[in-house]
Design a protein around this motif. Structure first.
Motif, mmCIF file in Angstrom:
data_model
loop_
_atom_site.group_PDB
_atom_site.id
_atom_site.type_symbol
_atom_site.label_atom_id
_atom_site.label_comp_id
_atom_site.label_asym_id
_atom_site.label_seq_id
_atom_site.Cartn_x
_atom_site.Cartn_y
_atom_site.Cartn_z
ATOM 1 N N ASN A 298 0.836 -1.202 0.000
ATOM 2 C CA ASN A 298 0.000 0.000 0.000
ATOM 3 C C ASN A 298 0.871 1.251 0.000
ATOM 4 O OD1 ASN A 298 -2.511 -1.498 0.313
ATOM 5 N ND2 ASN A 298 -1.827 -1.887 2.425
ATOM 6 N N ILE B 194 0.411 5.708 0.026
ATOM 7 C CA ILE B 194 -0.464 6.879 0.063
ATOM 8 C C ILE B 194 0.376 8.146 0.123
ATOM 9 C CG2 ILE B 194 -2.392 5.716 1.245
ATOM 10 C CD1 ILE B 194 -1.339 7.229 3.818
ATOM 11 N N LYS C 171 5.891 3.264 -4.633
ATOM 12 C CA LYS C 171 5.525 1.951 -5.173
ATOM 13 C C LYS C 171 6.695 1.301 -5.893
ATOM 14 C CE LYS C 171 0.658 3.248 -5.703
ATOM 15 N NZ LYS C 171 -0.433 3.565 -6.667
ATOM 16 N N PHE D 118 -5.961 3.268 6.499
ATOM 17 C CA PHE D 118 -6.952 4.023 5.737
ATOM 18 C C PHE D 118 -6.532 4.058 4.268
ATOM 19 C CE2 PHE D 118 -3.990 6.874 7.895
ATOM 20 C CZ PHE D 118 -3.416 7.556 6.837
ATOM 21 N N LYS D 119 -7.450 4.439 3.406
ATOM 22 C CA LYS D 119 -7.204 4.500 1.967
ATOM 23 C C LYS D 119 -6.920 5.940 1.538
ATOM 24 C CE LYS D 119 -8.245 0.107 1.541
ATOM 25 N NZ LYS D 119 -7.181 -0.888 1.276
ATOM 26 N N GLN D 120 -6.406 6.084 0.318
ATOM 27 C CA GLN D 120 -6.111 7.419 -0.198
ATOM 28 C C GLN D 120 -7.356 8.303 -0.201
ATOM 29 O OE1 GLN D 120 -2.782 8.617 -1.400
ATOM 30 N NE2 GLN D 120 -4.009 10.351 -0.762
ATOM 31 N N GLU D 121 -8.487 7.717 -0.561
ATOM 32 C CA GLU D 121 -9.724 8.516 -0.626
ATOM 33 C C GLU D 121 -10.203 8.974 0.749
ATOM 34 O OE1 GLU D 121 -10.888 4.105 -1.425
ATOM 35 O OE2 GLU D 121 -9.257 5.501 -1.977
ATOM 36 N N ASP D 122 -9.639 8.391 1.801
ATOM 37 C CA ASP D 122 -10.007 8.811 3.163
ATOM 38 C C ASP D 122 -9.213 10.026 3.634
ATOM 39 O OD1 ASP D 122 -11.776 6.630 3.404
ATOM 40 O OD2 ASP D 122 -10.120 5.312 3.986
#
Length: 450
Positions: free
Chosen positions: A222, A224, A266, A325-329
């Motif tokens: 992951n 972010i 990444k 948490f995710k990028q959109e969060d």
């Protein structure tokens, strides 16, 4: 969620205090180390345990890997947080922690070597499709190769230490006749500060903006970003004011910066906190310059922008957990400005001003934060960095944030020593900062006009 039991903090000052606070909230025990001149430093009193690591000499205390690991083992610490500076980007320290089965809160030795060597990092970014400043593809063999490279890419050029940082081992060369001397000075500095004389060369981008992206990666692949910080207000390559977001970029330009930063994370399978740094020229072209493989001094700017504890996130990742948490969060709200408060005298060439703090008043109020380790009666030693605190303010807009910072600077009173408080007030109220027309050379030009 996996957790850690006890963390040794291999640092001092405000970052040590910062780490202890988060550990306390997480229910993690802490061990503070301190040099004999730091016996009154507040971090040792806030930690659950503290132990003197050695004399004031950095090499014999905060950079003494053997002593630090001995204490970590003896006190049964399962992890070490290096903070920033000192051993935070030392691959040997990471390797030796691993040998002792102690978790290093940061990237792996391999990732640190890759990104810490600026020449290798540059080649890696090129392979990943991240824009880099035109320059040498490998370490310069000697002065003759440096001369040929400078002629090829065109003056002015910048000679940089491959293992460097903080402006050390760095020289700008405007004319061919200055190259040989600059090469020798840069090499000498690189050996002195980093024990590595390797140099490389880049085209010198005149009067750029310096904008960096906060990133995190974990062992599950992951990655972010947590937005950008504009660090263009600098003196001699040392940041003085940071803000987020950067008013220099529009949303499309900002998106491109984020995408490149995530390619770096990444593409290297990076784990932990990192900062991908770019310079942006007058035409809004951006170029990768380096990646810092640690938490940054200015991390509170991001924390207040996205409302997340970055030290907590570092610890969670190091314990073997995925990013929670995710990028959109990630929601970036408002405008944040940080002023670094130093024990120095701007009226006499910014000379350090150690000594006893007789009185101190720390500002407060909604959207105001002051990260420090000093108190009334504390004597600032002459051996370490002159930064004694970071004043951070948040408001809905930049204009409102500047107004809040002015009020906070008014409330910040530090008697007994000289500080740069008034100079910071001068900078944030300058037309260039208010209109967002400043660049990395602004402070030097301003000082030269006096």
């Amino acid at each position: 969620m996996k957790t850690l039991n006890k963390i040794l903090i291999a640092n001092r000052g405000d970052i040590a205090v910062r780490i202890i606070r988060t550990c306390r909230e997480m229910g993690i025990k802490t061990v503070a180390i301190y040099s004999d001149v730091d016996r009154d430093c507040i971090h040792r009193f806030l930690a659950d345990e503290s132990i003197c690591i050695g004399p004031g000499n950095i090499a014999k205390s905060y950079n003494n890997i053997g002593n630090i690991l001995y204490i970590a083992e003896k006190l049964e610490c399962d992890a070490i947080h290096p903070g920033f500076g000192f051993l935070s980007e030392n691959p040997e320290f990471v390797r030796r922690c691993k040998e002792k089965n102690i978790i290093f809160i940061g990237p792996s030795e391999e990732q640190m070597v890759l990104m810490g060597d600026k020449s290798k990092a540059r080649r890696t970014m090129q392979k990943l499709g991240v824009p880099v400043v035109p320059g040498s593809k490998a370490v310069l063999k000697d002065k003759e190769e440096a001369k040929k490279m400078a002629e090829e890419i065109g003056y002015p050029v910048m000679i940089k230490a491959s293992a460097g940082g903080g402006g050390r081992g760095m020289r700008i060369v405007h004319q061919p006749e200055d190259l040989e001397k600059s090469f020798e000075i840069a090499k000498s500095e690189a050996i002195s500060y980093f024990k590595n004389g390797d140099l490389y060369m880049e085209k010198f981008i005149q009067n750029p903006r310096h904008i960096e992206v906060q990133v995190f990666g974990d062992k599950f692949g992951n990655a972010i970003h947590l937005g950008e910080r504009d660090c263009s207000m600098q003196r001699r390559n040392q940041k003085m004011i940071e803000e987020s977001p950067s008013c220099y970029l529009n949303d499309e330009e900002r998106k491109g910066l984020y995408e490149s930063a995530l390619k770096a994370v990444k593409g290297t399978n990076y784990e932990g906190a990192g900062t991908v740094e770019f310079i942006v020229d007058k035409d809004k072209n951006f170029y990768f310059i380096e990646m810092n493989t640690r938490i940054q001094v200015e991390h509170p700017v991001t924390e207040m922008t996205v409302d997340k504890d970055l030290i907590k996130l570092q610890i969670q990742i190091a314990a073997g957990n995925p990013i929670p948490f995710k990028q959109e969060d990630v929601l970036m709200r408002g405008h944040v400005i940080e002023c670094r408060i130093n024990a120095e005298n701007p009226e006499s060439g910014f000379t350090p001003c150690p000594g006893e703090i007789e009185e101190i008043n720390i500002p407060g109020g909604f959207g105001v934060r002051f990260d420090t380790f000093v108190y009334a009666g504390y004597s600032i030693p002459p051996l370490y960095d002159s930064m004694i605190g970071k004043l951070i303010c948040k408001a809905d807009t930049k204009e409102e944030c500047v107004a809040k910072m002015n009020g906070a600077l008014d409330e910040l009173i530090i008697d007994g020593i000289k500080t740069n408080i008034e100079f910071q007030r001068e900078l944030i109220n300058s037309d260039e900062f208010l209109n967002d027309t400043h660049d990395t050379g602004f402070i030097e030009r301003k000082l030269n006009e006096r």
